[in-house]
Design a protein around this motif. Structure first.
Motif, mmCIF file in Angstrom:
data_model
loop_
_atom_site.group_PDB
_atom_site.id
_atom_site.type_symbol
_atom_site.label_atom_id
_atom_site.label_comp_id
_atom_site.label_asym_id
_atom_site.label_seq_id
_atom_site.Cartn_x
_atom_site.Cartn_y
_atom_site.Cartn_z
ATOM 1 N N GLN A 172 -45.090 -105.411 71.564
ATOM 2 C CA GLN A 172 -45.534 -106.910 72.330
ATOM 3 C C GLN A 172 -45.595 -107.838 71.152
ATOM 4 O OE1 GLN A 172 -48.732 -106.164 75.232
ATOM 5 N NE2 GLN A 172 -49.226 -104.341 73.894
ATOM 6 N N VAL A 214 -44.687 -111.540 75.250
ATOM 7 C CA VAL A 214 -46.115 -111.524 75.966
ATOM 8 C C VAL A 214 -46.979 -112.755 75.652
ATOM 9 C CG1 VAL A 214 -46.091 -109.121 76.246
ATOM 10 C CG2 VAL A 214 -47.445 -110.187 74.526
ATOM 11 N N LEU A 230 -50.377 -109.838 77.468
ATOM 12 C CA LEU A 230 -50.678 -109.005 76.184
ATOM 13 C C LEU A 230 -51.607 -107.829 76.632
ATOM 14 C CD1 LEU A 230 -50.936 -108.251 73.029
ATOM 15 C CD2 LEU A 230 -52.554 -110.203 72.982
#
Length: 196
Positions: free
Chosen positions: A4, A33, A55
């Motif tokens: 991420q 994200v 996230l």
């Protein structure tokens, strides 16, 4: 491994895209994200990217926080302080989570330090911010990449590709990392310093 890559208003595009593309080339999955969820996010130099998810600090893999960019150098710390406020809670959870590696590029470590998350840890950042990083109780090391357990930090803006290659090597071996180096026509440089 799933990565991420966290975007925030004022992020540095090279800090985010360098490791993102390197991880993809290494066979990993990656997603852009934000702490707020899917949205357009404007960098500090006018380039926008679309984050496609929120996230998730409970997800195994990697969370990578880039630094900030601005047309005026004195704006960078302001942008990082804003990011620290937005990211404090989800990144605290990420750093507390077993099975999750947190990585930063350039000023990303400063944002986490400003959020009170790196006190007592060892990290690096851009050479211009090492004293600021140390002022938050971080052992600041002027190396290209610093490994402190589940925290991996990279120094200047171009070190994001080196960080990505180090993570590819850790996950998939040196042969795969070398293949990505060849595709990118990039030779890793600098020291990988370990707190262990």
């Amino acid at each position: 491994m799933f990565a991420q890559v966290v975007l925030f208003d004022g992020f540095d595009p090279l800090d985010a895209i360098g490791p993102y593309e390197t991880l993809l080339a290494g066979g990993m999955r990656a997603e852009l994200v934000t702490a707020e969820g899917p949205r357009e996010v404007e960098s500090g130099i006018g380039i926008s990217l679309r984050a496609t998810a929120r996230l998730d600090p409970e997800r195994d893999g990697l969370v990578l926080v880039p630094g900030a960019a601005a047309r005026e150098e004195d704006e960078i710390l302001v942008l990082l302080a804003k990011a620290a406020t937005t990211l404090a809670e989800p990144m605290r959870r990420a750093l507390d989570r077993r099975g999750l590696t947190v990585a930063t590029v350039c000023g990303g470590s400063l944002a986490l330090a400003m959020a009170g998350l790196l006190g007592g840890r060892t990290a690096t950042t851009n050479h211009l911010g090492l004293e600021v990083l140390a002022s938050y109780g971080v052992t600041a090391v002027p190396a290209r990449i610093v490994v402190d357990g589940d925290l991996v930090t990279a120094s200047g803006v171009t070190s994001g590709v080196d960080l990505g290659l180090w993570l590819v090597e850790r996950e998939s071996g040196s042969r795969k990392a070398f293949e990505v180096e060849q595709v990118f026509a990039h030779e890793r440089r600098g020291t990988v310093w370990s707190a262990a």
